[in-house]
Enzyme design. Structure first.
Site, short mmCIF file in Angstrom:
data_model
loop_
_atom_site.label_atom_id
_atom_site.label_comp_id
_atom_site.label_asym_id
_atom_site.label_seq_id
_atom_site.Cartn_x
_atom_site.Cartn_y
_atom_site.Cartn_z
N GLY A 20 0.85 -1.19 0.00
CA GLY A 20 0.00 0.00 0.00
C GLY A 20 0.89 1.24 0.00
CG ASP A 262 1.74 -29.01 23.81
OD1 ASP A 262 1.40 -28.53 22.71
OD2 ASP A 262 2.68 -29.80 23.94
CB SER A 263 -3.97 -30.62 22.96
OG SER A 263 -4.70 -31.55 22.20
N GLY A 313 -3.71 -24.36 14.44
CA GLY A 313 -2.84 -25.16 13.60
C GLY A 313 -2.92 -26.65 13.88
CB ILE A 314 -4.63 -29.47 13.13
CG1 ILE A 314 -5.26 -29.01 14.46
CG2 ILE A 314 -4.55 -31.01 13.10
CD1 ILE A 314 -6.65 -29.53 14.73
N GLY A 317 2.94 -28.25 11.18
CA GLY A 317 4.31 -28.21 11.72
C GLY A 317 5.28 -28.96 10.83
CB CYS A 320 3.26 -31.96 12.26
SG CYS A 320 1.67 -32.56 12.75
CE1 TYR A 406 11.33 -28.76 16.36
CE2 TYR A 406 11.12 -28.76 13.97
CZ TYR A 406 10.61 -28.47 15.22
OH TYR A 406 9.38 -27.87 15.34
NE ARG A 419 1.73 -30.74 21.00
CZ ARG A 419 1.39 -30.50 19.73
NH1 ARG A 419 1.25 -31.49 18.89
NH2 ARG A 419 1.20 -29.26 19.32
N GLY A 488 10.71 -16.67 -6.88
CA GLY A 488 12.09 -16.99 -6.51
C GLY A 488 13.02 -16.55 -7.62
P1 RVP Z 1 7.20 -25.77 13.09
O1 RVP Z 1 7.48 -24.38 13.58
O2 RVP Z 1 6.69 -25.79 11.69
O3 RVP Z 1 8.37 -26.68 13.28
O4 RVP Z 1 5.99 -26.33 13.96
C1 RVP Z 1 6.02 -26.40 15.37
C2 RVP Z 1 4.68 -26.88 15.85
O5 RVP Z 1 4.41 -28.19 15.38
C3 RVP Z 1 4.55 -27.00 17.35
O6 RVP Z 1 4.34 -25.77 18.01
C4 RVP Z 1 3.37 -27.94 17.49
O7 RVP Z 1 2.13 -27.28 17.39
C5 RVP Z 1 3.53 -28.85 16.29
N1 RVP Z 1 4.12 -30.14 16.63
C6 RVP Z 1 5.00 -30.46 17.59
N2 RVP Z 1 5.26 -31.78 17.52
C7 RVP Z 1 4.51 -32.22 16.51
C8 RVP Z 1 4.43 -33.61 16.06
O8 RVP Z 1 5.18 -34.47 16.46
N3 RVP Z 1 3.49 -33.87 15.18
N4 RVP Z 1 3.83 -31.22 15.96
#
Ligand code: RVP
Length: 504
Positions: A20, A262-263, A313-314, A317, A320, A406, A419, A488
């Site tokens: 903007g 934390d879930s 967020g589900i 990650g 994840c 990690y 969790r 890119g």
């Molecule tokens: P990222 O920053 O993309 O590495 O994501 C971190 C997030 O992923 C955590 O804050 C949590 O919500 C989620 N997480 C953590 N462990 C797992 C898993 O084993 N599936 N997911």
């Protein structure tokens, strides 16, 4: 019949901000990144807990321990200490953050008078510290007898067998100060006597802390520090919806400033019961976030249950695999946009502003800007912080490059059943996360400064000096897959990858 959404769920990578007008006054140095962490009556009262930068570190064993918490609070963010450890261990980590005195160092390189010069050299190599207090029992809090620095010995002229007592600078020749000396006073003494370090000793002559000239300088250059009313660093802590009746009191006692359930999936009665228990025992004095949800319904459920903030967020990650194993989740951008809408509607109806946190899936720094523009008040990051010196995981060499380990909380390595488990046998039945490496990225301070500058520059391009103004003015567009390629470097032969091109 099942419900079908009209729009596909999208990720941050599928969006761009359209700039903007930028007024001349809109420069990165004038941008404020302050943002609310917990709910409040917006427009009628101040938010009781505000972040100085919109970044918090993930509730993960590979990311958030006391060391990370101090480093991030120094920069204006907040860590949530991981909950997948015993109550005592987690409370001890919180207590260490709260007891940490910026600029006051508990020495980890200590000598006893009987040790030899060879041992001094070994300790120096192991710790990297060249100033070593000498105490009667060789501990960090023994009776102070002297100090050894590099100026006290000359390797070329000594055998290595000399005893510390023979070459240390003895107590009577040292400048020391009493244990209750403030950092400001300690610094004045350091300057007046041209010292590099100052030992603080209690009434019995026992060493309490060391103050170093360089640390005071560092401390002064952190205007964003997250401090509580007693000038202690602020810290959050993760809890689960099982053992809260024991864990919450221990964490509160240890001084946690905010808690978060934390879930991987937070739209549940378990979360409601946990929040209700906290309200029943602590009223509003204990702040508690909840999540994770991915739509407006989930947000409203947790807001009505009394959550102080809601995490989104589900499956997004980096470590994840929930979407692959269970087929649940939603693109992080769509989830953030929809929860932000629900947050604004809830505010209009009730006058209560419940901050929302976009958790996971931030790959590039500009994803943070996108999440904020889409309405997130702050973001939670795991991979980003795992890369730094301050994260608890090991730094390892892989194929000639330094990496940090990690792993996900749902991985076999973490086995964080609290969790993921939906009741029953208290174990992880299948994996929802992986174990991985991320490229090592040095000290947090250096990278976060660049990340924050990028966010501020983007905000200026959109004519915004604050996050609420950014959210108001942002214009976002979905981009095609070919425009992602165009975004890119393309059609050139890259000589080298530019430093900081991304945070990967
Ligand atoms: P990222 O920053 O993309 O590495 O994501 C971190 C997030 O992923 C955590 O804050 C949590 O919500 C989620 N997480 C953590 N462990 C797992 C898993 O084993 N599936 N997911």
């Amino acid at each position: 019949m099942a419900y079908y959404y009209d729009e596909p769920s999208r990720t941050f990578n599928e969006y761009l901000l359209v700039p903007g007008h930028t007024p001349a006054t809109c420069i990165p140095a004038s941008v404020s990144l302050k943002t609310p962490l917990v709910k409040y009556r917006k427009g009628q009262e101040e938010c009781p807990l505000t972040l100085n930068i919109p970044m918090v570190s993930a509730i993960m064993a590979a990311v958030s321990d006391d060391n990370m918490a101090v480093a991030l609070a120094t920069e204006g963010g907040l860590s949530f200490i991981y909950g997948n450890q015993t109550i005592e261990q987690e409370a001890a980590m919180v207590a260490r953050v709260k007891n940490y005195k910026a600029g006051f160092v508990e020495s980890d390189a200590n000598l006893s008078p009987e040790m030899t010069l060879n041992q001094v050299v070994e300790l120096k190599e192991a710790t990297g510290h060249s100033t070593m207090p000498v105490t009667d029992d060789g501990s960090a809090h023994g009776k102070l007898l002297g100090v050894v620095t590099e100026r006290d010995y000359r390797l070329s002229r000594m055998t290595g067998e000399e005893k510390v007592a023979e070459f240390m600078t003895p107590l009577e020749k040292l400048v020391t100060a009493s244990a209750d000396t403030s950092l400001k006073e300690a610094n004045d003494i350091i300057w007046d006597h041209k010292l590099n370090s100052l030992p603080l000793v209690d009434a019995e002559g026992k060493l309490t802390y060391m103050v170093f000239r360089k640390d005071y300088d560092n401390h002064k250059s952190n205007p964003n520090e997250m401090l509580d009313g007693h000038k202690r660093y602020m810290v959050g802590a993760g809890i689960n919806s099982r053992d809260y009746a024991e864990r919450v009191p221990a964490l509160v006692e240890a001084g946690a400033d905010v808690l978060c359930i934390d879930s991987s999936e937070g739209y549940s009665d378990w979360q409601k019961m946990t929040i209700e228990w906290v309200r029943e025992h602590y009223g509003d004095s204990v702040k508690i976030g909840a999540g994770n949800v991915v739509d407006g319904e989930g947000f409203r459920f947790l807001a009505e249950a009394g959550a102080d903030f809601v995490k989104i967020g589900i499956g997004g990650g980096s470590i994840c695999i929930t979407r692959e194993t269970k087929g649940i989740g939603r693109g992080q951008a769509t989830a953030t946009i929809e929860v932000a809408k629900a947050r604004d509607e809830y505010f209009k109806e009730t006058g209560i502003y419940v901050p929302i946190c976009s958790d996971g899936g931030i790959v590039y720094d500009h994803h943070i800007s996108l999440a904020l523009a889409m309405g997130a008040d702050f973001v939670m990051l795991g991979r980003y912080f795992a890369r730094f010196d301050e994260s608890p995981s090991a730094k390892v060499m892989v194929n000639g490059t330094y990496m940090k380990e990690y792993w996900g909380e749902g991985s076999a390595r973490a086995r964080n059943w609290g969790r993921y488990d939906l009741g029953g046998k208290k174990s992880l039945s299948f994996e929802e996360g992986v174990d991985s490496y991320v490229p090592y990225a040095g000290p947090l301070k250096d990278s976060i400064a660049v990340t924050l500058l990028k966010i501020k520059s983007t905000m200026c391009n959109c004519g915004a000096l604050t996050i609420p103004e950014f959210q108001d003015k942002a214009k976002l567009t979905v981009i095609s897959s070919t425009s992602i390629v165009e975004g890119g470097a393309h059609d050139v032969l890259l000589k080298d990858k530019a430093p900081y091109a991304s945070n990967m």
